[in-house]
Design a protein around this motif. Sequence first.
Motif, PDB file in Angstrom:
ATOM      1  N   LYS A  64      46.808  39.214  36.217  1.00 12.46           N
ATOM      2  CA  LYS A  64      45.952  38.906  35.072  1.00 12.46           C
ATOM      3  C   LYS A  64      45.998  37.420  34.747  1.00 12.46           C
ATOM      4  O   LYS A  64      44.954  36.772  34.553  1.00 12.46           O
ATOM      5  CB  LYS A  64      46.387  39.718  33.840  1.00 12.46           C
ATOM      6  CG  LYS A  64      46.122  41.197  33.930  1.00 12.46           C
ATOM      7  CD  LYS A  64      46.678  41.928  32.712  1.00 12.46           C
ATOM      8  CE  LYS A  64      46.520  43.426  32.859  1.00 12.46           C
ATOM      9  NZ  LYS A  64      47.077  44.164  31.701  1.00 12.46           N
ATOM     10  N   ASN A  65      47.200  36.873  34.683  1.00 14.05           N
ATOM     11  CA  ASN A  65      47.341  35.450  34.370  1.00 14.05           C
ATOM     12  C   ASN A  65      46.667  34.584  35.428  1.00 14.05           C
ATOM     13  O   ASN A  65      46.005  33.588  35.102  1.00 14.05           O
ATOM     14  CB  ASN A  65      48.824  35.082  34.253  1.00 14.05           C
ATOM     15  CG  ASN A  65      49.477  35.676  33.017  1.00 14.05           C
ATOM     16  OD1 ASN A  65      48.810  35.919  32.007  1.00 14.05           O
ATOM     17  ND2 ASN A  65      50.771  35.919  33.076  1.00 14.05           N
ATOM     18  N   GLN A  66      46.833  34.965  36.679  1.00  8.97           N
ATOM     19  CA  GLN A  66      46.210  34.220  37.772  1.00  8.97           C
ATOM     20  C   GLN A  66      44.687  34.305  37.685  1.00  8.97           C
ATOM     21  O   GLN A  66      43.977  33.303  37.880  1.00  8.97           O
ATOM     22  CB  GLN A  66      46.704  34.766  39.103  1.00  8.97           C
ATOM     23  CG  GLN A  66      46.385  33.874  40.297  1.00  8.97           C
ATOM     24  CD  GLN A  66      47.154  34.306  41.536  1.00  8.97           C
ATOM     25  OE1 GLN A  66      47.440  35.484  41.710  1.00  8.97           O
ATOM     26  NE2 GLN A  66      47.488  33.366  42.396  1.00  8.97           N
ATOM     27  N   LEU A  67      44.178  35.484  37.358  1.00  8.44           N
ATOM     28  CA  LEU A  67      42.737  35.670  37.202  1.00  8.44           C
ATOM     29  C   LEU A  67      42.192  34.774  36.102  1.00  8.44           C
ATOM     30  O   LEU A  67      41.174  34.086  36.292  1.00  8.44           O
ATOM     31  CB  LEU A  67      42.439  37.135  36.885  1.00  8.44           C
ATOM     32  CG  LEU A  67      40.988  37.465  36.521  1.00  8.44           C
ATOM     33  CD1 LEU A  67      40.064  37.243  37.708  1.00  8.44           C
ATOM     34  CD2 LEU A  67      40.875  38.904  36.025  1.00  8.44           C
ATOM     35  N   PHE A  68      42.859  34.738  34.949  1.00  6.73           N
ATOM     36  CA  PHE A  68      42.357  33.931  33.840  1.00  6.73           C
ATOM     37  C   PHE A  68      42.448  32.439  34.136  1.00  6.73           C
ATOM     38  O   PHE A  68      41.617  31.657  33.681  1.00  6.73           O
ATOM     39  CB  PHE A  68      43.090  34.287  32.547  1.00  6.73           C
ATOM     40  CG  PHE A  68      42.709  35.635  32.001  1.00  6.73           C
ATOM     41  CD1 PHE A  68      41.375  36.031  31.948  1.00  6.73           C
ATOM     42  CD2 PHE A  68      43.672  36.524  31.557  1.00  6.73           C
ATOM     43  CE1 PHE A  68      41.018  37.276  31.467  1.00  6.73           C
ATOM     44  CE2 PHE A  68      43.320  37.773  31.066  1.00  6.73           C
ATOM     45  CZ  PHE A  68      41.991  38.148  31.020  1.00  6.73           C
ATOM     46  N   GLY A 103      45.138  45.420  43.711  1.00  4.43           N
ATOM     47  CA  GLY A 103      44.001  45.371  42.795  1.00  4.43           C
ATOM     48  C   GLY A 103      43.644  43.959  42.373  1.00  4.43           C
ATOM     49  O   GLY A 103      42.465  43.597  42.290  1.00  4.43           O
ATOM     50  N   GLY A 104      44.664  43.133  42.122  1.00  2.64           N
ATOM     51  CA  GLY A 104      44.407  41.752  41.732  1.00  2.64           C
ATOM     52  C   GLY A 104      43.749  40.952  42.842  1.00  2.64           C
ATOM     53  O   GLY A 104      42.851  40.132  42.598  1.00  2.64           O
ATOM     54  N   GLN A 105      44.191  41.170  44.078  1.00  4.06           N
ATOM     55  CA  GLN A 105      43.581  40.489  45.220  1.00  4.06           C
ATOM     56  C   GLN A 105      42.143  40.952  45.429  1.00  4.06           C
ATOM     57  O   GLN A 105      41.246  40.141  45.688  1.00  4.06           O
ATOM     58  CB  GLN A 105      44.413  40.745  46.474  1.00  4.06           C
ATOM     59  CG  GLN A 105      45.772  40.065  46.460  1.00  4.06           C
ATOM     60  CD  GLN A 105      46.671  40.532  47.586  1.00  4.06           C
ATOM     61  OE1 GLN A 105      46.528  41.646  48.103  1.00  4.06           O
ATOM     62  NE2 GLN A 105      47.612  39.689  47.981  1.00  4.06           N
ATOM     63  N   GLN A 106      41.906  42.250  45.303  1.00 10.62           N
ATOM     64  CA  GLN A 106      40.547  42.774  45.433  1.00 10.62           C
ATOM     65  C   GLN A 106      39.624  42.164  44.382  1.00 10.62           C
ATOM     66  O   GLN A 106      38.473  41.816  44.670  1.00 10.62           O
ATOM     67  CB  GLN A 106      40.560  44.302  45.295  1.00 10.62           C
ATOM     68  CG  GLN A 106      41.203  45.025  46.463  1.00 10.62           C
ATOM     69  CD  GLN A 106      41.351  46.509  46.210  1.00 10.62           C
ATOM     70  OE1 GLN A 106      41.265  46.974  45.075  1.00 10.62           O
ATOM     71  NE2 GLN A 106      41.594  47.276  47.269  1.00 10.62           N
ATOM     72  N   GLN A 107      40.143  42.014  43.170  1.00  6.78           N
ATOM     73  CA  GLN A 107      39.340  41.428  42.099  1.00  6.78           C
ATOM     74  C   GLN A 107      38.926  40.001  42.445  1.00  6.78           C
ATOM     75  O   GLN A 107      37.777  39.607  42.254  1.00  6.78           O
ATOM     76  CB  GLN A 107      40.142  41.440  40.786  1.00  6.78           C
ATOM     77  CG  GLN A 107      39.366  40.997  39.560  1.00  6.78           C
ATOM     78  CD  GLN A 107      38.236  41.922  39.211  1.00  6.78           C
ATOM     79  OE1 GLN A 107      37.116  41.719  39.692  1.00  6.78           O
ATOM     80  NE2 GLN A 107      38.491  42.920  38.400  1.00  6.78           N
TER      81      GLN A 107
END
Length: 223
Positions: free
Chosen positions: A177-181, A144-148
């Motif tokens: 989440k941390n990587q996304l932010f 999910g994080g990679q897709q985001q």
Amino acid sequence: MNNIISIKDLSFSYSGGVNVLEDLSFDIQEKDFIAIIGANGSGKSTLLKLILRELNPSSGEIFISDTNIKNFKEWNTIGYVPQINASNIPNFPITALEIVTLNLYQKMGFFKFSKRSHIEQAKRALMQVNMLDFANTPINKMSGGQQQRIMIAKSLINSPKILIFDEPTTGIDKESKNQLFRILTHLNRVHGITIILVTHELEIMKDNLTRVVEIKDKKVVVR
């Protein structure tokens, strides 16, 4: 700092019922990093849809770069990243590179073939979200994080001035989440992109925000 979005006396109700939002007025400035918070059902996602003109207000106005959205034409300068779920992730083997390149469809000419320049643009967008190594991986095989991050790259390919997110951390783990932010903070501070996101993750990102917009009892509080 100039206002990039201005909301004036905005109200909205579904099918003529009770207002979901009532007399909202606030401004978002260029290079802001805004979190929109509030209880479930408070109207956060509705506000995003009004800004994107997926819904029309019952009353009031919205301006983007001083242009009323009724007359706004430059929608390619606004990137929208919805919640990641089964309905917006293709269930067939389209690669990350292919899905990012799709956002250049209007620029591909009569025959709609990807040129080398389009591929290079897509690779640069993937690089911005640290996903270039996954360029040839099918998106339905990713976490999910990679897709985001792929969906963010898809929005970045048109060099947007504004990025809008609806609950971008739904269904992804803490490290993702941390990587996304970290990526969003980089896009905001280094590339000057205005970021607006609906979130319940205020605590882990509050130090990176310029302001918080809270929707409560149909009204808005900016802090």
